[in-house]
Structure formats: C-alpha cells, structure tokens
Design a protein around this motif. Structure first.
Motif, PDB file in Angstrom:
ATOM      1  N   GLY A  41       0.774  -1.228   0.000  1.00 55.23           N
ATOM      2  CA  GLY A  41       0.000   0.000   0.000  1.00 55.23           C
ATOM      3  C   GLY A  41       0.803   1.273   0.000  1.00 55.23           C
ATOM      4  N   THR A  42       2.075   1.201   0.354  1.00 53.27           N
ATOM      5  CA  THR A  42       2.905   2.404   0.381  1.00 53.27           C
ATOM      6  C   THR A  42       3.669   2.608  -0.930  1.00 53.27           C
ATOM      7  OG1 THR A  42       4.692   1.153   1.414  1.00 53.27           O
ATOM      8  CG2 THR A  42       3.190   2.355   2.883  1.00 53.27           C
ATOM      9  N   MET A  43       3.503   1.693  -1.866  1.00 52.73           N
ATOM     10  CA  MET A  43       4.209   1.812  -3.147  1.00 52.73           C
ATOM     11  C   MET A  43       3.484   2.810  -4.048  1.00 52.73           C
ATOM     12  SD  MET A  43       5.733  -1.912  -3.870  1.00 52.73           S
ATOM     13  CE  MET A  43       6.588  -1.183  -5.211  1.00 52.73           C
ATOM     14  N   THR A  44       4.207   3.337  -5.021  1.00 48.97           N
ATOM     15  CA  THR A  44       3.592   4.303  -5.930  1.00 48.97           C
ATOM     16  C   THR A  44       2.607   3.598  -6.859  1.00 48.97           C
ATOM     17  OG1 THR A  44       5.284   4.064  -7.646  1.00 48.97           O
ATOM     18  CG2 THR A  44       5.699   5.705  -5.928  1.00 48.97           C
ATOM     19  N   THR A  45       1.639   4.356  -7.308  1.00 47.31           N
ATOM     20  CA  THR A  45       0.646   3.823  -8.241  1.00 47.31           C
ATOM     21  C   THR A  45       1.317   3.395  -9.534  1.00 47.31           C
ATOM     22  OG1 THR A  45      -1.020   5.287  -7.289  1.00 47.31           O
ATOM     23  CG2 THR A  45      -1.495   4.366  -9.455  1.00 47.31           C
ATOM     24  N   ARG A  46       2.303   4.125  -9.953  1.00 50.19           N
ATOM     25  CA  ARG A  46       3.028   3.794 -11.179  1.00 50.19           C
ATOM     26  C   ARG A  46       3.684   2.411 -11.071  1.00 50.19           C
ATOM     27  NH1 ARG A  46       4.807   7.529 -14.695  1.00 50.19           N
ATOM     28  NH2 ARG A  46       6.088   6.752 -16.372  1.00 50.19           N
ATOM     29  N   ASP A  47       4.330   2.133  -9.957  1.00 50.58           N
ATOM     30  CA  ASP A  47       5.001   0.843  -9.767  1.00 50.58           C
ATOM     31  C   ASP A  47       4.004  -0.307  -9.660  1.00 50.58           C
ATOM     32  OD1 ASP A  47       7.475   2.023  -9.897  1.00 50.58           O
ATOM     33  OD2 ASP A  47       7.831   1.990  -7.723  1.00 50.58           O
ATOM     34  N   THR A  48       2.978  -0.129  -8.849  1.00 51.52           N
ATOM     35  CA  THR A  48       2.007  -1.217  -8.708  1.00 51.52           C
ATOM     36  C   THR A  48       1.240  -1.444 -10.000  1.00 51.52           C
ATOM     37  OG1 THR A  48       0.379   0.299  -7.729  1.00 51.52           O
ATOM     38  CG2 THR A  48       1.757  -0.977  -6.202  1.00 51.52           C
ATOM     39  N   GLY A  49       0.994  -0.375 -10.752  1.00 53.79           N
ATOM     40  CA  GLY A  49       0.330  -0.513 -12.045  1.00 53.79           C
ATOM     41  C   GLY A  49       1.192  -1.257 -13.046  1.00 53.79           C
ATOM     42  N   ALA A  50       2.497  -0.983 -13.028  1.00 53.12           N
ATOM     43  CA  ALA A  50       3.421  -1.684 -13.922  1.00 53.12           C
ATOM     44  C   ALA A  50       3.462  -3.169 -13.578  1.00 53.12           C
ATOM     45  CB  ALA A  50       4.815  -1.073 -13.823  1.00 53.12           C
ATOM     46  N   ILE A  51       3.485  -3.471 -12.297  1.00 49.92           N
ATOM     47  CA  ILE A  51       3.500  -4.869 -11.861  1.00 49.92           C
ATOM     48  C   ILE A  51       2.209  -5.556 -12.288  1.00 49.92           C
ATOM     49  CG2 ILE A  51       3.488  -6.393  -9.849  1.00 49.92           C
ATOM     50  CD1 ILE A  51       5.312  -4.260  -8.479  1.00 49.92           C
ATOM     51  N   GLY A  52       1.076  -4.936 -12.014  1.00 49.78           N
ATOM     52  CA  GLY A  52      -0.211  -5.520 -12.372  1.00 49.78           C
ATOM     53  C   GLY A  52      -0.375  -5.703 -13.868  1.00 49.78           C
ATOM     54  N   GLY A  53       0.074  -4.727 -14.641  1.00 51.06           N
ATOM     55  CA  GLY A  53      -0.017  -4.812 -16.093  1.00 51.06           C
ATOM     56  C   GLY A  53       0.811  -5.955 -16.658  1.00 51.06           C
ATOM     57  N   ASN A  54       2.013  -6.129 -16.120  1.00 48.05           N
ATOM     58  CA  ASN A  54       2.867  -7.211 -16.586  1.00 48.05           C
ATOM     59  C   ASN A  54       2.351  -8.574 -16.155  1.00 48.05           C
ATOM     60  OD1 ASN A  54       5.510  -6.364 -18.054  1.00 48.05           O
ATOM     61  ND2 ASN A  54       5.105  -4.768 -16.546  1.00 48.05           N
ATOM     62  N   ILE A  55       1.763  -8.649 -14.976  1.00 48.35           N
ATOM     63  CA  ILE A  55       1.150  -9.905 -14.541  1.00 48.35           C
ATOM     64  C   ILE A  55       0.016 -10.264 -15.496  1.00 48.35           C
ATOM     65  CG2 ILE A  55      -0.325 -10.950 -12.762  1.00 48.35           C
ATOM     66  CD1 ILE A  55       1.389  -9.472 -10.681  1.00 48.35           C
ATOM     67  N   THR A  56      -0.803  -9.288 -15.842  1.00 51.94           N
ATOM     68  CA  THR A  56      -1.916  -9.535 -16.755  1.00 51.94           C
ATOM     69  C   THR A  56      -1.411 -10.013 -18.109  1.00 51.94           C
ATOM     70  OG1 THR A  56      -3.246  -7.864 -15.635  1.00 51.94           O
ATOM     71  CG2 THR A  56      -3.927  -8.484 -17.868  1.00 51.94           C
ATOM     72  N   ARG A  57      -0.366  -9.375 -18.640  1.00 46.56           N
ATOM     73  CA  ARG A  57       0.205  -9.805 -19.920  1.00 46.56           C
ATOM     74  C   ARG A  57       0.676 -11.253 -19.858  1.00 46.56           C
ATOM     75  NH1 ARG A  57       3.166  -5.193 -19.607  1.00 46.56           N
ATOM     76  NH2 ARG A  57       1.990  -3.468 -20.421  1.00 46.56           N
ATOM     77  N   LYS A  58       1.347 -11.605 -18.768  1.00 42.81           N
ATOM     78  CA  LYS A  58       1.855 -12.973 -18.631  1.00 42.81           C
ATOM     79  C   LYS A  58       0.708 -13.984 -18.521  1.00 42.81           C
ATOM     80  CE  LYS A  58       6.308 -11.990 -16.580  1.00 42.81           C
ATOM     81  NZ  LYS A  58       7.363 -12.962 -16.634  1.00 42.81           N
ATOM     82  N   LEU A  59      -0.323 -13.648 -17.776  1.00 46.06           N
ATOM     83  CA  LEU A  59      -1.444 -14.571 -17.613  1.00 46.06           C
ATOM     84  C   LEU A  59      -2.227 -14.732 -18.917  1.00 46.06           C
ATOM     85  CD1 LEU A  59      -2.732 -13.579 -14.058  1.00 46.06           C
ATOM     86  CD2 LEU A  59      -1.439 -15.620 -14.719  1.00 46.06           C
ATOM     87  N   VAL A  60      -2.378 -13.647 -19.666  1.00 44.88           N
ATOM     88  CA  VAL A  60      -3.066 -13.730 -20.962  1.00 44.88           C
ATOM     89  C   VAL A  60      -2.243 -14.582 -21.921  1.00 44.88           C
ATOM     90  CG1 VAL A  60      -3.752 -12.389 -22.994  1.00 44.88           C
ATOM     91  CG2 VAL A  60      -4.411 -11.613 -20.711  1.00 44.88           C
ATOM     92  N   ALA A  61      -0.938 -14.383 -21.955  1.00 45.63           N
ATOM     93  CA  ALA A  61      -0.078 -15.185 -22.841  1.00 45.63           C
ATOM     94  C   ALA A  61      -0.149 -16.661 -22.470  1.00 45.63           C
ATOM     95  CB  ALA A  61       1.363 -14.685 -22.765  1.00 45.63           C
ATOM     96  N   LEU A  62      -0.145 -16.958 -21.182  1.00 41.04           N
ATOM     97  CA  LEU A  62      -0.250 -18.344 -20.723  1.00 41.04           C
ATOM     98  C   LEU A  62      -1.580 -18.959 -21.148  1.00 41.04           C
ATOM     99  CD1 LEU A  62       0.927 -20.681 -19.041  1.00 41.04           C
ATOM    100  CD2 LEU A  62      -0.138 -19.636 -17.042  1.00 41.04           C
ATOM    101  N   ALA A  63      -2.651 -18.215 -20.992  1.00 38.95           N
ATOM    102  CA  ALA A  63      -3.975 -18.714 -21.380  1.00 38.95           C
ATOM    103  C   ALA A  63      -4.051 -18.927 -22.892  1.00 38.95           C
ATOM    104  CB  ALA A  63      -5.056 -17.739 -20.931  1.00 38.95           C
ATOM    105  N   GLU A  64      -3.468 -18.006 -23.662  1.00 37.74           N
ATOM    106  CA  GLU A  64      -3.483 -18.157 -25.114  1.00 37.74           C
ATOM    107  C   GLU A  64      -2.706 -19.408 -25.538  1.00 37.74           C
ATOM    108  OE1 GLU A  64      -1.899 -14.418 -26.446  1.00 37.74           O
ATOM    109  OE2 GLU A  64      -3.900 -13.510 -26.553  1.00 37.74           O
TER     110      GLU A  64
END
Length: 72
Positions: A41-64
């Motif tokens: 919760g103390t991390m910047t929105t930019r950092d947590t957003g980058a982490i979340g975005g990359n997790i989503t990309r990896k999960l979508v690629a895995l599902a594909e």
C-alpha cells in the motif's frame, strides 16, 4: 461488503500463493523493490500498475498458449 474484506479473491483458492509469487517475480524483473514488510500500500501507483499490467500480460499469454495447445 464488510470492512477489510477482499473483493478480488482467486477463483481457485490454491492459486493465491502462485499469484503472490508471480507478483514478486514481476517486480524483480522490472527492477522494482518489493516492500520488506509485505505491505504494498505504500508503493507508488506507477510501480504497482506496472506490476499488475505485466502480470496480466503474462497470464493472458499463458492462457493463449493453453488454448492453442502449445506448451511453454
């Protein structure tokens, strides 16, 4: 909804630990230092957003890959 109740719980309960591990792996790949105390919760929105975005990309690629019948 009760105070402090999580809304985005995994559908597969056992996946929670794997998703948490993925979060730390992605943070490391991006050069983002995860919080030592485990509280994100103390991390910047930019950092947590980058982490979340990359997790989503990896999960979508895995599902594909799984849908197309290919393996990693």
């Amino acid at each position: 909804m009760a105070l402090g109740q999580k809304r985005n719980t995994p559908v597969v309960r056992e996946a929670s630990r794997a998703l948490d591990q993925l979060k730390y792996e992605v943070a490391q790949e991006l050069g983002i230092q995860p919080p030592e105390d485990g509280y994100w919760g103390t991390m910047t929105t930019r950092d947590t957003g980058a982490i979340g975005g990359n997790i989503t990309r990896k999960l979508v690629a895995l599902a594909e890959q799984q849908l197309s019948g290919q393996s990693r």
